[in-house]
Structure formats: C-alpha cells, structure tokens
Design an enzyme around this catalytic site. Structure first.
Site, mmCIF file in Angstrom:
data_model
loop_
_atom_site.group_PDB
_atom_site.id
_atom_site.type_symbol
_atom_site.label_atom_id
_atom_site.label_comp_id
_atom_site.label_asym_id
_atom_site.label_seq_id
_atom_site.Cartn_x
_atom_site.Cartn_y
_atom_site.Cartn_z
ATOM 1 N N SER A 120 0.837 -1.204 0.000
ATOM 2 C CA SER A 120 0.000 0.000 0.000
ATOM 3 C C SER A 120 0.861 1.239 0.000
ATOM 4 C CB SER A 120 -0.934 -0.009 1.207
ATOM 5 O OG SER A 120 -0.204 -0.271 2.373
ATOM 6 N N HIS A 141 -3.298 -3.769 -5.718
ATOM 7 C CA HIS A 141 -3.613 -3.271 -4.372
ATOM 8 C C HIS A 141 -5.085 -3.494 -4.059
ATOM 9 C CE1 HIS A 141 -3.596 0.417 -1.471
ATOM 10 N NE2 HIS A 141 -3.497 -0.710 -0.822
ATOM 11 N N GLU A 153 -6.663 -1.430 -7.080
ATOM 12 C CA GLU A 153 -5.876 -0.328 -7.643
ATOM 13 C C GLU A 153 -4.668 -0.977 -8.321
ATOM 14 O OE1 GLU A 153 -4.026 2.255 -4.652
ATOM 15 O OE2 GLU A 153 -4.524 4.003 -5.864
ATOM 16 N N ASN A 191 -4.182 5.921 -1.064
ATOM 17 C CA ASN A 191 -3.674 6.381 0.227
ATOM 18 C C ASN A 191 -3.226 7.835 0.224
ATOM 19 O OD1 ASN A 191 -4.167 4.253 2.009
ATOM 20 N ND2 ASN A 191 -2.615 3.043 0.950
HETATM 21 N N1 CAA Z 1 -15.755 -11.431 4.288
HETATM 22 C C1 CAA Z 1 -16.924 -11.571 3.660
HETATM 23 N N2 CAA Z 1 -17.975 -10.719 3.822
HETATM 24 C C2 CAA Z 1 -17.801 -9.721 4.710
HETATM 25 C C3 CAA Z 1 -16.597 -9.502 5.409
HETATM 26 C C4 CAA Z 1 -15.528 -10.415 5.157
HETATM 27 N N3 CAA Z 1 -14.353 -10.285 5.769
HETATM 28 N N4 CAA Z 1 -16.735 -8.396 6.191
HETATM 29 C C5 CAA Z 1 -17.968 -7.921 5.985
HETATM 30 N N5 CAA Z 1 -18.623 -8.722 5.094
HETATM 31 C C6 CAA Z 1 -19.975 -8.494 4.557
HETATM 32 C C7 CAA Z 1 -21.057 -8.725 5.576
HETATM 33 O O1 CAA Z 1 -21.448 -10.083 5.617
HETATM 34 C C8 CAA Z 1 -22.185 -7.844 5.069
HETATM 35 O O2 CAA Z 1 -22.872 -8.493 4.010
HETATM 36 P P1 CAA Z 1 -24.375 -8.005 3.565
HETATM 37 O O3 CAA Z 1 -24.214 -6.692 2.873
HETATM 38 O O4 CAA Z 1 -24.842 -9.066 2.659
HETATM 39 O O5 CAA Z 1 -25.147 -7.905 4.852
HETATM 40 C C9 CAA Z 1 -21.424 -6.648 4.476
HETATM 41 O O6 CAA Z 1 -20.088 -7.105 4.214
HETATM 42 C C10 CAA Z 1 -21.391 -5.505 5.439
HETATM 43 O O7 CAA Z 1 -20.847 -5.952 6.682
HETATM 44 P P2 CAA Z 1 -21.541 -5.747 8.117
HETATM 45 O O8 CAA Z 1 -23.023 -5.744 7.991
HETATM 46 O O9 CAA Z 1 -20.907 -6.708 9.065
HETATM 47 O O10 CAA Z 1 -21.020 -4.341 8.602
HETATM 48 P P3 CAA Z 1 -21.084 -2.929 7.933
HETATM 49 O O11 CAA Z 1 -22.315 -2.698 7.148
HETATM 50 O O12 CAA Z 1 -20.728 -2.029 9.036
HETATM 51 O O13 CAA Z 1 -19.866 -2.954 6.869
HETATM 52 C C11 CAA Z 1 -17.631 -2.735 6.169
HETATM 53 C C12 CAA Z 1 -18.574 -3.300 7.231
HETATM 54 C C13 CAA Z 1 -17.844 -3.447 4.841
HETATM 55 C C14 CAA Z 1 -16.224 -2.991 6.686
HETATM 56 C C15 CAA Z 1 -17.962 -1.187 6.016
HETATM 57 O O14 CAA Z 1 -17.953 -0.560 7.257
HETATM 58 C C16 CAA Z 1 -16.989 -0.479 5.115
HETATM 59 O O15 CAA Z 1 -17.088 -0.521 3.899
HETATM 60 N N6 CAA Z 1 -15.990 0.221 5.731
HETATM 61 C C17 CAA Z 1 -14.939 0.910 4.995
HETATM 62 C C18 CAA Z 1 -13.868 -0.066 4.641
HETATM 63 C C19 CAA Z 1 -12.738 0.568 3.898
HETATM 64 O O16 CAA Z 1 -12.685 1.772 3.663
HETATM 65 N N7 CAA Z 1 -11.755 -0.271 3.537
HETATM 66 C C20 CAA Z 1 -10.554 0.182 2.879
HETATM 67 C C21 CAA Z 1 -9.476 0.334 3.897
HETATM 68 S S1 CAA Z 1 -7.988 0.883 3.145
HETATM 69 C C22 CAA Z 1 -7.220 -0.527 2.674
HETATM 70 O O17 CAA Z 1 -7.646 -1.634 2.872
HETATM 71 C C23 CAA Z 1 -5.966 -0.421 1.901
HETATM 72 C C24 CAA Z 1 -4.845 0.358 2.376
HETATM 73 O O18 CAA Z 1 -3.900 0.498 1.616
HETATM 74 C C25 CAA Z 1 -4.745 0.959 3.718
#
Ligand code: CAA
Length: 284
Positions: A120, A141, A153, A191
C-alpha cells in the site's frame, strides 16, 4: 494469458482475503506462509468469512467446499511459486522482508509468471528492480475486507509493460472487482487521498476540536462514509497509517503530510487499533 493458478504470499488480513477471492472465482491458490500455525489461522479466517457468505445466502455449501479445496498451503516460497501464472505478495510492509521474498520468487517462478505486490505504500518501481523481470512486475492493491471491497488499484511501475497490465486487469475482473489503473507515486491514489483525511481527523482529536466519536459521526452522517475516519484508522491499523503517512511525507517532502503527534504517540504506546484491542476505540 489466462491466469489459472496463483500464489498468494502471506496469509494475514490482506493475504487471506486475496486467497479467498481467487479461490472463490475458480482460480487455484497456493497460499504461502512462514509457519503452519499462521497458515492454520489464515485458513480458519477464510472458512469463517465463507460461512458468513453462506449464512447471507451469497454462496452455498458446495461453493464453500470448492473454494476451500482450491487452496493449497505451502511453507516454502520456492515450492509454492514454481507452477503459477501470477504471484501476489502480501507480506508485511517492510522493504527488507519484501526484498527477501522477491529475490526467492524471481529465482523460482516460471518465466511467464506475472509478479504482483499488494503493497500500500512501497514503490512498485523499486520492488520491480529487485527482480530480473521488472516489465512483468505490477502493483495489485486490494482493500480490506477483500471479499467485500470492489476496488483493485492496479499500479504500473516505470517498466511495467502493457501485456502485464492487461493480464492483471482481466484477472481482477474475473474476481468481480473493478480494476483502476494508476501510475507509481507515493501512496498511489488511494492512500494519497485517504491518509491525509485520517491524519486530519487525528489532529482534530489531538487539538481537542471534537472527540473521536464525534469526528466519526460528522463524517458518517454528513459525508455518508460507511465508517468514520478514526474507526477506519483502527481497522487499517494505526501503525500502517503511520507508515503510509511517513512514505507520503518523505516521498513528497511536503509538510502537509506530517503525521499527527497523537498518531505517533498511540503507535509508540502499542495502541494499534483492532489488532491490539485498542486504538481510538476498544475491541474485544
Ligand atoms: N468477508 C466476507 N464478507 C464480509 C466480510 C468479510 N471479511 N466483512 C464484511 N462482510 C460483509 C457482511 O457479511 C455484510 O454483508 P451483507 O451486505 O450481505 O449484509 C457486508 O459485508 C457488510 O458488513 P456488516 O453488515 O458486518 O457491517 P457494515 O455494514 O458495518 O460494513 C464494512 C462493514 C464493509 C467494513 C464497512 O464498514 C466499510 O465498507 N468500511 C470501509 C472499509 C474501507 O474503507 N476499507 C478500505 C481500507 S484501506 C485498505 O484496505 C488499503 C490500504 O492500503 C490501507
């Protein structure tokens, strides 16, 4: 070239998610870890996330079993990469660790194999230069949680050729992801845009402008973010956020990227977010 078999190096948060999505989309995976206990943990996490998908009726039990069967564990990098079309490295964000891994991969992977890093923050051009085939090296990414987030990405290093880009773009589409091409630059696009927001949110808390909860509420309710920036920082890992901000700060030599003192303090104190049970919030 059609990617039929991949090696995923590292079974941590990102690596197990990457293995999960390849195997679920009928591309066999050699998942490479350093110790059996880490491999067992990665497999258990994949199984738990597949169970969650079965429960939500996104996949059935047969798909879950086929996905698990599509993943083979290796504890030796050379063995794990010797017959694959694509290598995706997801080991810790430390140049020396990545260097050791890429030197081994370069020796053992077939000539046609594409070499992808999930880094990242480390320069793709610099990682590519560790290998004898920088034209086949690319950034792939993914975003956490990998089974959910649609973006890949795709980062082109200085020497990445068009064929490599096309193969990785197609492979990402097979995972039902949306590949977005960007060129190699500190923080890429994701990022470079995300981390200054998280950093600014931490400055707000550090300067007493608002509590972590209130900063997050502003961004969730006012800007429709699924998670506020501070909960997201905990989710990503505060150490990872600090490392990326340092890459931006050093890469651009611009004070606008200087890490917030509160972030540095929290990392020094070992409060790294979800993975240590405490960051801006506490976790069980
Ligand atoms: N595997 C499979 N499915 C998953 C999962 C996983 N690890 N985690 C969540 N899910 C699914 C859930 O089952 C749920 O499915 P439905 O829509 O069918 O109900 C859905 O995803 C949403 O999950 P939750 O209902 O448990 O919780 P939520 O609605 O609060 O969503 C989240 C959780 C998807 C994490 C949401 O909060 C979100 O999108 N957050 C932002 C995440 C983000 O920005 N990620 C990028 C980070 S930066 C990065 O990764 C890279 C870097 O370089 C730093």
């Amino acid at each position: 070239m059609d990617v039929k078999k991949v090696a995923v190096i590292g079974g941590g948060t990102m690596g197990n998610g990457i293995a999960h999505v390849f195997a679920m989309n009928d591309i066999s995976v050699n998942l490479i870890e350093t110790k059996q206990e880490f491999a067992d943990k990665a497999v258990a996490t994949i199984e738990k996330n597949l169970d969650r998908m079965v429960k939500k009726e996104k996949i059935d039990e047969a798909k879950k079993s086929a996905t698990m069967d599509g993943i083979s564990i290796f504890l030796d990098v050379e063995e794990g990469v010797k017959d694959v079309d694509l290598v995706v490295e997801a080991v810790p964000e430390n140049f020396e660790i990545k260097k050791t891994v890429w030197e081994k991969v370069d020796k053992a992977a077939p000539d046609h194999a594409i070499l992808g890093s999930n880094t990242s923050s480390i320069s793709i051009t610099k990682l590519a230069a560790l290998t004898s085939r920088p034209e086949k090296f690319i950034g792939m990414h993914f975003f956490n949680p990998v089974p959910v987030m649609k973006l890949v990405e795709i980062v082109r290093g200085l020497q990445t050729d068009d064929e490599t880009y096309e193969i990785v773009k197609e492979a990402s589409e097979k995972l039902n992801k949306v590949p977005v091409p960007v060129n190699d630059a500190p923080g890429f696009v994701s990022n470079r845009v995300l981390m200054p927001m998280i950093n600014e949110a931490i400055f707000c808390v550090g300067e007493g402008v608002a509590t972590a909860e209130h900063v997050d509420e502003v961004m969730k309710l006012g800007m429709a973010h699924p998670m506020g920036p501070l909960r997201l920082a905990d989710f990503i890992g505060l150490d990872v956020c600090l490392d990326i901000l340092n890459v931006l700060y050093e890469g651009f030599k611009d004070p606008k990227y200087r890490p917030a003192p509160l972030l540095v303090k929290m990392v020094d104190a070992g409060k790294l977010g979800n993975k240590t049970g405490e960051g801006f919030y506490t976790y069980d």
